[in-house]
Write a protein that holds these residues in place. Sequence first.
Motif, short mmCIF file in Angstrom:
data_model
loop_
_atom_site.label_atom_id
_atom_site.label_comp_id
_atom_site.label_asym_id
_atom_site.label_seq_id
_atom_site.Cartn_x
_atom_site.Cartn_y
_atom_site.Cartn_z
N ARG A 135 0.85 -1.37 0.02
CA ARG A 135 0.08 0.25 -0.12
C ARG A 135 1.03 1.30 -0.24
NH1 ARG A 135 -3.73 -1.44 5.12
NH2 ARG A 135 -1.89 -2.13 5.67
N PRO A 136 0.48 2.25 -0.70
CA PRO A 136 1.27 3.54 -0.58
C PRO A 136 1.61 4.24 0.66
CG PRO A 136 -0.56 3.62 -2.20
CD PRO A 136 -0.93 2.42 -1.28
N TRP A 137 2.83 4.69 0.87
CA TRP A 137 3.16 5.17 2.10
C TRP A 137 2.75 6.68 2.37
CZ3 TRP A 137 9.01 3.95 3.40
CH2 TRP A 137 9.22 2.66 3.51
N SER A 138 2.48 6.79 3.57
CA SER A 138 2.03 8.15 4.08
C SER A 138 3.42 9.05 4.22
CB SER A 138 1.05 8.28 5.22
OG SER A 138 2.15 7.69 6.47
N GLU A 139 3.30 10.25 4.35
CA GLU A 139 4.53 10.87 4.67
C GLU A 139 4.87 10.88 5.78
OE1 GLU A 139 6.57 12.97 2.78
OE2 GLU A 139 5.38 12.25 1.09
N GLU A 140 4.09 10.58 6.84
CA GLU A 140 4.66 10.10 8.31
C GLU A 140 5.37 8.82 8.29
OE1 GLU A 140 5.32 10.60 12.39
OE2 GLU A 140 4.76 12.02 10.69
N GLN A 141 4.82 7.94 7.53
CA GLN A 141 5.29 6.49 7.51
C GLN A 141 6.76 6.54 6.93
OE1 GLN A 141 3.25 3.64 5.05
NE2 GLN A 141 4.60 1.94 5.65
N ARG A 142 6.97 7.52 5.81
CA ARG A 142 8.27 7.71 5.18
C ARG A 142 9.04 8.31 6.05
NH1 ARG A 142 6.17 9.94 0.85
NH2 ARG A 142 6.06 8.03 -0.30
N ARG A 143 8.61 9.40 6.84
CA ARG A 143 9.40 10.08 7.75
C ARG A 143 10.32 8.98 8.61
NH1 ARG A 143 6.07 14.40 7.08
NH2 ARG A 143 4.98 14.03 9.10
N LYS A 144 9.20 8.43 9.47
CA LYS A 144 9.74 7.39 10.56
C LYS A 144 10.75 6.47 10.02
CE LYS A 144 5.48 7.60 13.50
NZ LYS A 144 4.50 7.05 13.97
N ALA A 145 10.41 5.81 8.79
CA ALA A 145 11.09 4.69 8.24
C ALA A 145 12.60 5.32 7.90
CB ALA A 145 10.60 4.12 6.84
N TYR A 146 12.66 6.57 7.49
CA TYR A 146 14.14 6.94 6.97
C TYR A 146 14.93 7.34 8.15
CZ TYR A 146 13.07 6.93 2.03
OH TYR A 146 12.94 6.44 0.56
N ARG A 147 14.20 7.77 9.31
CA ARG A 147 14.82 8.22 10.47
C ARG A 147 15.20 6.90 10.98
NH1 ARG A 147 11.30 11.44 12.27
NH2 ARG A 147 9.92 9.95 13.57
N ALA A 148 14.39 5.91 11.14
CA ALA A 148 14.79 4.66 11.73
C ALA A 148 15.77 3.69 11.26
CB ALA A 148 13.45 3.85 12.06
N GLY A 150 17.68 4.67 8.00
CA GLY A 150 18.62 5.37 7.44
C GLY A 150 18.24 5.33 5.99
N ALA A 151 18.74 6.35 5.17
CA ALA A 151 18.19 6.59 3.72
C ALA A 151 18.47 5.25 3.11
CB ALA A 151 19.01 7.64 3.16
N TYR A 152 19.52 4.75 2.82
CA TYR A 152 19.71 3.37 1.98
C TYR A 152 18.51 2.38 2.18
CZ TYR A 152 21.08 -1.00 -0.06
OH TYR A 152 21.04 -2.20 -0.80
N GLU A 153 18.41 1.57 3.23
CA GLU A 153 17.56 0.79 3.47
C GLU A 153 16.11 1.11 3.62
OE1 GLU A 153 16.98 -2.84 6.74
OE2 GLU A 153 18.31 -1.52 7.29
N ALA A 154 15.90 2.25 3.87
CA ALA A 154 14.42 2.83 3.98
C ALA A 154 14.04 2.95 2.45
CB ALA A 154 14.36 4.27 4.74
N SER A 155 15.09 3.29 1.56
CA SER A 155 14.68 3.52 0.02
C SER A 155 14.39 2.17 -0.29
CB SER A 155 15.68 4.25 -0.52
OG SER A 155 16.98 3.67 -0.70
#
Length: 609
Positions: A135-148, A150-155
């Motif tokens: 399912r598409p990510w929300s902006e909040e979900q994206r912020r949490k994932a990239y913060r937790a 890191g940019a490489y794995e979250a992407s």
Amino acid sequence: MSVAGRHALVLGATGFVGRHLVLALGRAGVRVSAACRSRESYRRLAEWLAEHGHEAAPADLRVDFAGPSLIDGEAGDVTEVYNCAGAYRFGMPADEARRANVDSVRAVVAFAARLPRLRRLVHVSGYRVGGQDPRPWSEEQRRKAYRALGAYEASKVEADAVFRSEAERLDVPWSVVNPASVIGDSVTGEAGQYLGLASTLRDLWQGALAAVPGNARTFVPVVAVDHLARFMTLLPMDETTERASYWLLDDDTPALPGLIGLVAEHYRVRAPRLRVPVPLVKRLPRRLTNADPETLTFLSADRYPTGPARAVAARHALTMPDTVTTIRRWADHLAAHRFGEAPDGDRRFTDVGGVRTFELGEQGAPAVVLPGLPVNADTWAPVVTLMGRARAADLPGLGMSTGGRDDWAAWLAALVTGTGARHLVGHSIGTAAAVEAAAAQPGAVDRLTLVAPFFLQPRPAPTPRLVAQAYLRGVSARALARRLTGDPAHADALESSVADLRRGTAGAVARLLTAAAARGWRTSLRAALARYPGDVHVVVGSRDPLAPEGLALVDTLPRVTVTVIPGAGHHPQLTHPERVAEALGADGPSPGARAGQPFRPLSTIPRVK
């Protein structure tokens, strides 16, 4: 569909996985087009394929992930697309990681949806990121994932979700492979990337791994790159693999402490006993741990659903290679290529008389260079390349070879009788090894070339061993270049020698430097040379001449040539490599090896009696 009707388009074809996939597809008889960013990157891919026995280069197509059509070139009859593209790099800004790994996926799926003959779109994801909620990510979900994460794995996590959601929306037939840490080729160990687990092995090799992160259950699984590539080629031909994800790894990969211990034993270095829990590693300063925070999420005891991948492989008689053997071969390749810092070329570890020996150059070549002190085989690489049929081997205990002075006799006997060494080229301390080998096996050594033979030159003033050892452990490449050649401009050529000294060879070098000043050894070497009946070529620099007693001995030899290189000192391979290669090529021939080289005449004095 038969193999003859398949046309594969590989995105990311020049990357580590991509080029092995192109090779596997080509060997399977599949027509391949490679999507490359530039003509130069395509040329490098074609050269790599040719070096690996695949002369039929793929079609060359241009890719622009930000362009309206993605591909510039004819791709209308493509039947399968493999997406190996993306950025594998820690420390990226989030927007850069998303462009490379998320936006590119959207572009690839949209492109695949326009292909009229497409049977499958295969996407390379990852074992820690696969199977995400599409399912598409929300902006909040994206912020949490990239913060937790890191940019490489979250992407990569986001890309996995975007891929499947977009493929379903556009009705694109898809398969996903979630490979573990991709290591070297199962046969050759060849690798092309040096991040992640490879960086841990680099620290182990260099003696910089003080502790193992994690605990006894920490699981960092691996898969051989050639096995991954072969598995991927099967997916478009197997209808049962459509709309399925496959975790590709060996469940029997040793837990991380065992894996590091396995490689330490193979490298013959000490494995760290200390283990540091991951939460503690996260809290410690990076300058102490030398660990990138983005890599710590990979340190887990989790296990993965490998059953479906094993079933597909079994259905197609694809056997996973032995992982322990592959790890050892990969570890060898990493170290032999100095974890990406060494230039390309034929480099390897081999067993010579029970000694793990580093060689570069043509395997089995009759001419073998035995380097001097305090340098290694790498300093002779340019000369070996110019010579042609030649190799250089680090002496036991020096450079990247194990062992020590006590191993010389057995090692030299095996080198001469077991590896085809007929022309021994000794440099400095290596001239002692060459003469000792010829004395022990006079019928097996056809020629001796002695470059800067220390025992025929003025005896140096003895240096206390501990003083020499301390100096060598701390010397910089620039300072060593100044000391050996008088010119710090040769520092780059000595970086690897300095790395070896710091890694642990300084003690062995210091002991041999002390031995080289001993009158007894010098006398015995001169006596052994006097008894040698074969061809002898002595090469010295004009600034590093023979001593009068050395020249007197040379005058008595029955078949001898003396070459003086103008302006050279004790290390002519650093300052005058072309002239050294010309001199060595004169009595260690390789037809055509030196064609077109602009050599200037040397001062050569033949003495044949």
